[in-house]
Write a protein that holds these residues in place. Sequence first.
Motif: not given
Length: 168
Positions: A89-91, A93-114
């Motif tokens: 966010k400081e940089a 770089d909204f696509k970088g921010e989105a890549s972090v959110l995607n990592t979180l989304k995928e992590f939660h999906l793998k753990r069944g945390q819909l």
Amino acid sequence: AKEALGLLRALDDRVAVAEVYRVVAEGCVLHNDTRRAARMVNQAKAIHTERGDRKKEAQCVHRLGQIDLQSGAFDKGIATLSTAQGLFKEARDFKGEASVLNTLKEFHLKRGQLAQAVEASQRMVTLYHHAGDAKLEGSSLVTLAELLIEQDQVALAQKVGQAALQVS
């Protein structure tokens, strides 16, 4: 790798040294040596921090968060990803921010945390909307609709799907 690092240090090419650390870290990740991988990424991060390159620093912190999650340090990984998102966010770089959110989304999906995956997906939609990227906003809305269907929230998924059609 050690020879390459020595040569690049002698040439005083800090960016290339950081890149070697990153490549070595990826090799370590492939061999599940997450401790060494984190060490390598931290060394690359230090170079980018010293140079004032927030975007590269954020990329390193993002990778550290992913490594933490892979090693089972979930709380630490989520905290590190939050730091990475702030750096992106400081940089501006909204696509970088989105890549972090995607990592979180995928992590939660793998753990069944819909519910948490849906939340990360919603944040991606908002991020793309504020950035003015209609194409990515639309694709994120479709992903969000799919997650809502998995949660049996069909009526809401239909509304989100309609929004995706209007945006795209």
